[in-house]
Design a protein around this motif. Structure first.
Motif, PDB file in Angstrom:
ATOM      1  N   LEU A 466       0.876  -1.402  -0.276  1.00 55.85           N
ATOM      2  CA  LEU A 466      -0.171  -0.014   0.022  1.00 55.85           C
ATOM      3  C   LEU A 466       0.770   1.228  -0.064  1.00 55.85           C
ATOM      4  CD1 LEU A 466      -2.705  -0.975   2.734  1.00 55.85           C
ATOM      5  CD2 LEU A 466      -2.796  -1.327  -0.095  1.00 55.85           C
ATOM      6  N   GLN A 467       2.025   1.167   0.724  1.00 50.44           N
ATOM      7  CA  GLN A 467       2.962   2.246   0.844  1.00 50.44           C
ATOM      8  C   GLN A 467       3.531   2.602  -0.556  1.00 50.44           C
ATOM      9  OE1 GLN A 467       5.256   0.934   3.977  1.00 50.44           O
ATOM     10  NE2 GLN A 467       3.925   1.902   5.576  1.00 50.44           N
ATOM     11  N   ARG A 468       3.722   1.655  -1.357  1.00 44.78           N
ATOM     12  CA  ARG A 468       3.880   1.923  -2.822  1.00 44.78           C
ATOM     13  C   ARG A 468       3.267   2.425  -4.023  1.00 44.78           C
ATOM     14  NH1 ARG A 468       5.870  -3.654  -2.339  1.00 44.78           N
ATOM     15  NH2 ARG A 468       4.446  -4.374  -3.736  1.00 44.78           N
ATOM     16  N   HIS A 469       1.962   2.769  -3.418  1.00 46.05           N
ATOM     17  CA  HIS A 469       0.917   3.519  -4.063  1.00 46.05           C
ATOM     18  C   HIS A 469       0.636   4.688  -3.329  1.00 46.05           C
ATOM     19  CE1 HIS A 469       0.215   0.063  -7.063  1.00 46.05           C
ATOM     20  NE2 HIS A 469       0.535  -0.933  -5.901  1.00 46.05           N
ATOM     21  N   ASN A 470       0.962   5.930  -4.100  1.00 48.58           N
ATOM     22  CA  ASN A 470       0.544   7.158  -3.207  1.00 48.58           C
ATOM     23  C   ASN A 470      -0.734   7.698  -3.611  1.00 48.58           C
ATOM     24  OD1 ASN A 470       0.502   7.965  -6.004  1.00 48.58           O
ATOM     25  ND2 ASN A 470       2.285   9.333  -5.726  1.00 48.58           N
ATOM     26  N   ASN A 471      -1.666   6.806  -4.052  1.00 50.08           N
ATOM     27  CA  ASN A 471      -3.198   7.090  -4.129  1.00 50.08           C
ATOM     28  C   ASN A 471      -3.745   6.721  -2.723  1.00 50.08           C
ATOM     29  OD1 ASN A 471      -2.661   4.456  -5.286  1.00 50.08           O
ATOM     30  ND2 ASN A 471      -4.433   4.694  -6.502  1.00 50.08           N
ATOM     31  N   VAL A 472      -3.589   5.655  -2.068  1.00 43.77           N
ATOM     32  CA  VAL A 472      -4.152   5.226  -0.968  1.00 43.77           C
ATOM     33  C   VAL A 472      -4.219   6.142   0.115  1.00 43.77           C
ATOM     34  CG1 VAL A 472      -4.003   3.461   0.791  1.00 43.77           C
ATOM     35  CG2 VAL A 472      -3.126   2.711  -1.548  1.00 43.77           C
ATOM     36  N   LEU A 473      -5.509   6.351   0.600  1.00 39.40           N
ATOM     37  CA  LEU A 473      -5.679   7.352   1.522  1.00 39.40           C
ATOM     38  C   LEU A 473      -5.770   6.645   3.171  1.00 39.40           C
ATOM     39  CD1 LEU A 473      -8.425   9.785   0.130  1.00 39.40           C
ATOM     40  CD2 LEU A 473      -5.893   9.908   0.178  1.00 39.40           C
ATOM     41  N   ALA A 474      -6.314   5.420   2.963  1.00 38.99           N
ATOM     42  CA  ALA A 474      -6.665   4.730   4.227  1.00 38.99           C
ATOM     43  C   ALA A 474      -6.810   3.284   4.022  1.00 38.99           C
ATOM     44  CB  ALA A 474      -7.970   5.333   4.941  1.00 38.99           C
ATOM     45  N   TRP A 475      -6.513   2.432   4.967  1.00 38.56           N
ATOM     46  CA  TRP A 475      -6.844   1.104   5.105  1.00 38.56           C
ATOM     47  C   TRP A 475      -7.675   0.889   6.394  1.00 38.56           C
ATOM     48  CZ3 TRP A 475      -2.882  -3.445   6.173  1.00 38.56           C
ATOM     49  CH2 TRP A 475      -3.498  -4.529   6.286  1.00 38.56           C
ATOM     50  N   ILE A 476      -9.222   0.351   6.119  1.00 35.53           N
ATOM     51  CA  ILE A 476     -10.087   0.520   7.342  1.00 35.53           C
ATOM     52  C   ILE A 476     -10.543  -0.835   7.614  1.00 35.53           C
ATOM     53  CG2 ILE A 476     -12.451   1.389   7.691  1.00 35.53           C
ATOM     54  CD1 ILE A 476     -11.789   3.497   5.529  1.00 35.53           C
TER      55      ILE A 476
END
Length: 578
Positions: A466-476
């Motif tokens: 997830l950190q490799r993709h800068n479009n991720v805002l949140a993991w819920i």
């Protein structure tokens, strides 16, 4: 076992913790555009409202001023008095905390911001058939928190939560109407078909009859005459009454009455949890010896404390993912079992069968059809998908349950690669990832029986992806039954407490673009709509929902830290974004 989702960050034996484990607000954005497990092109769902209909229906609500009424900003249940059993009343609300670990807040942002999303997260509802032949109440002999005295009231409890969402209707920060609710797993408790049907009915609307087995008589541990369990209708001096639990004549009859839900007045999406697949959240059920026990006529209610502790320790360590110890234990105690009425509705479901239930027209409610699951999920058996949160936001629901067994989670290689591809395909949009397990509860490497050669991947690998993709805002996510919010470098991980263990919460999430290079994620917790004050003589559906909360607060072994710290509750989470 329906143990409360174990406090997975804490290796010590704690059955309550152990128990627990065993969109958007732009009027131009259509809702419910679903992409199947292959991550292909989004297709409009015919059950979804059109953008024009959404805009018309929500116009009045959008004009309303933001308010914290009905949320924990205004008030939170709080104990009254002293003693072993304490009553509840209204206490002061929880403040909002600004968290700037990932970005600095800039003055004036409240005047610049526009809304990207407004929705609600439900998690760990654990709708429970308390008369099921293979519940693991008998573990209570080894740990007081291994059984919940209030679990017969899960149905009125969840209906009251639905009523709260229907009444609040919009985010307390932006005033933007909720566009959907998303669950993050453990919707039922024992992977029984009847529990899945209750879950689907509660959220879509309809009548639910909690009386399984004998249609006229309760057949569970609360009339077993074992002092190990609370007997509300009896003079028996059980161990809970010794701690102050009340006698409530007529309780069991009331708990077995039909419950009616209005259903959510907005669309909703479903995510899969370990209790939705595994017996007690731990053991593969469908097609195993467990399935025969589930639909059978014998129920075990007691085992010696040493045996209970040994079995729980094995579960905590993941020593028996296939349930061999449970099979041996059931055989050992078969002569001590209670005779109960068999019920075929208790049959455990495969993932395909679980998805198929979601697609039945009687459970469509406000949509979308399938609540995220599509025919493609039926064909593949994969319970992960994407959906349209807003014009600029994609939602990704992943399946973190390991079919091989054990309550901790992981992802297979195929799903991990799918997640990577999906995030890359939507690189020009913001992404929200939903799962049952949080990162710290994903260390399960038990092979998937359907893919024995496939590797399983844990929380650290998923965080790195997830950190490799800068479009991720949140993991819920959920599972831990605990409010916990952690900065993850380029996004936030948001875990929410359950709606079975006290404090019985759900979470509103609002996302705004501050137009200064930052994004804000506002999180606000809500309780059910049930009154704080209970009346032991009020056994109406609403009265039972109030009692559900109060009994949960007083449950022996209850973990008093599940509400988290102020930084895990009502927050503004800042992010740097383009």
């Amino acid at each position: 076992m329906h143990r409360r989702s174990r406090r997975t960050a804490d290796p010590q034996l704690d059955r309550r913790s152990f128990l627990a484990a065993a969109g958007a607000v732009t009027t131009a954005a259509g809702l419910g555009l679903a992409v199947g497990p292959g991550g292909g092109r989004a297709a409009a769902n015919p059950a979804d409202p059109t953008p024009q209909a959404v805009a018309t229906a929500e116009g009045a609500a959008e004009a309303a001023a933001p308010t914290g009424a009905g949320t924990t900003l205004a008030s939170v249940a709080a104990p009254r008095g002293t003693g072993g059993y304490r009553r509840l009343g209204a206490g002061p609300g929880w403040p909002r905390v600004v968290r700037s670990e990932l970005a600095e807040g800039r003055s004036g942002r409240e005047d610049r911001r526009t809304v990207l999303a407004s929705f609600v997260q439900f998690t760990d509802l654990h709708l429970t058939d308390v008369q099921h032949p293979l519940r693991y109440e008998f573990f209570r002999s080894g740990e007081a928190g291994a059984w919940r005295p209030h679990e017969a009231l899960t149905l009125p409890g969840v209906v009251s939560l639905v009523e709260r969402v229907n009444k609040v209707r919009r985010g307390p920060v932006t005033g933007a109407p909720f566009r959907f609710v998303v669950t993050t797993g453990d919707n039922g408790d024992e992977n029984a078909k009847i529990e899945a049907e209750w879950f689907l009915t509660a959220l879509s609307g309809g009548r639910m009859n909690p009386q399984t087995g004998d249609p006229k008589h309760y057949e569970g541990v609360q009339n077993s005459n074992l002092k190990l369990y609370w007997h509300p209708d009896s003079a028996l001096r059980d161990q809970d009454k010794q701690l102050g639990y009340p006698r409530i004549d007529g309780y069991l009859a009331a708990a077995c009455r039909t419950v009616t839900s209005p259903g959510l007045n907005i669309p909703w999406y479903s995510t899969f949890g370990n209790h939705d697949l595994l017996s007690g959240g731990c053991y593969p059920a469908a097609g195993s010896f467990i399935a025969e026990v589930c639909v059978g006529g014998r129920k075990l209610q007691y085992i010696p404390p040493a045996e209970a502790k040994w079995l729980m320790e094995g579960e905590t360590a993941g020593a028996d993912p296939k349930g061999a110890r449970i099979r041996d234990m059931l055989n050992k105690h078969r002569r001590e079992m209670r005779t109960v009425t068999p019920d075929p509705r208790r049959v455990p479901l495969t993932p395909r069968q679980y998805a198929a239930l979601h697609l039945e027209p009687r459970f469509t409610g406000r949509g979308p059809v399938g609540h995220g699951y599509t025919r493609e999920n039926l064909d593949s058996g994969n319970l992960y998908y994407t959906f349209r949160v807003a014009e600029k936001v994609i939602g990704i629901s992943i399946d973190s349950t390991d079919p091989g067994g054990h309550y901790q989670g992981s992802l297979g290689t195929a799903q991990l690669n799918w997640l990577d591809r999906t995030l890359a395909q939507h690189k020009d949009e913001y992404a929200l990832v939903f799962s049952h397990h949080p990162s710290w509860s994903m260390n399960n490497t038990t092979p998937d029986p359907a893919r024995p050669q496939e590797a399983r991947h844990g929380g650290d690998e998923i965080l790195a992806l997830l950190q490799r993709h800068n479009n991720v805002l949140a993991w819920i996510n959920g599972h831990s039954h605990r409010n916990r919010i952690r900065p993850r470098g380029s996004f936030w991980e948001i875990a929410t407490a359950s709606h079975i263990d006290y404090p019985q919460l759900a979470r509103i999430i609002e996302i705004t673009d501050n137009h200064d290079g930052t994004i804000s994620l506002f999180t606000t917790l809500i309780e059910s709509a049930a009154p704080y004050r209970t009346d032991f003589h009020d056994l109406s559906q609403t009265g039972l929902a109030s009692l559900y909360r109060e009994l949960a607060f007083n449950a022996p072994g209850n973990d008093t830290t599940l509400s988290g710290t102020p930084t895990d509750r009502n927050t503004e989470l800042l992010l740097n974004r383009r």
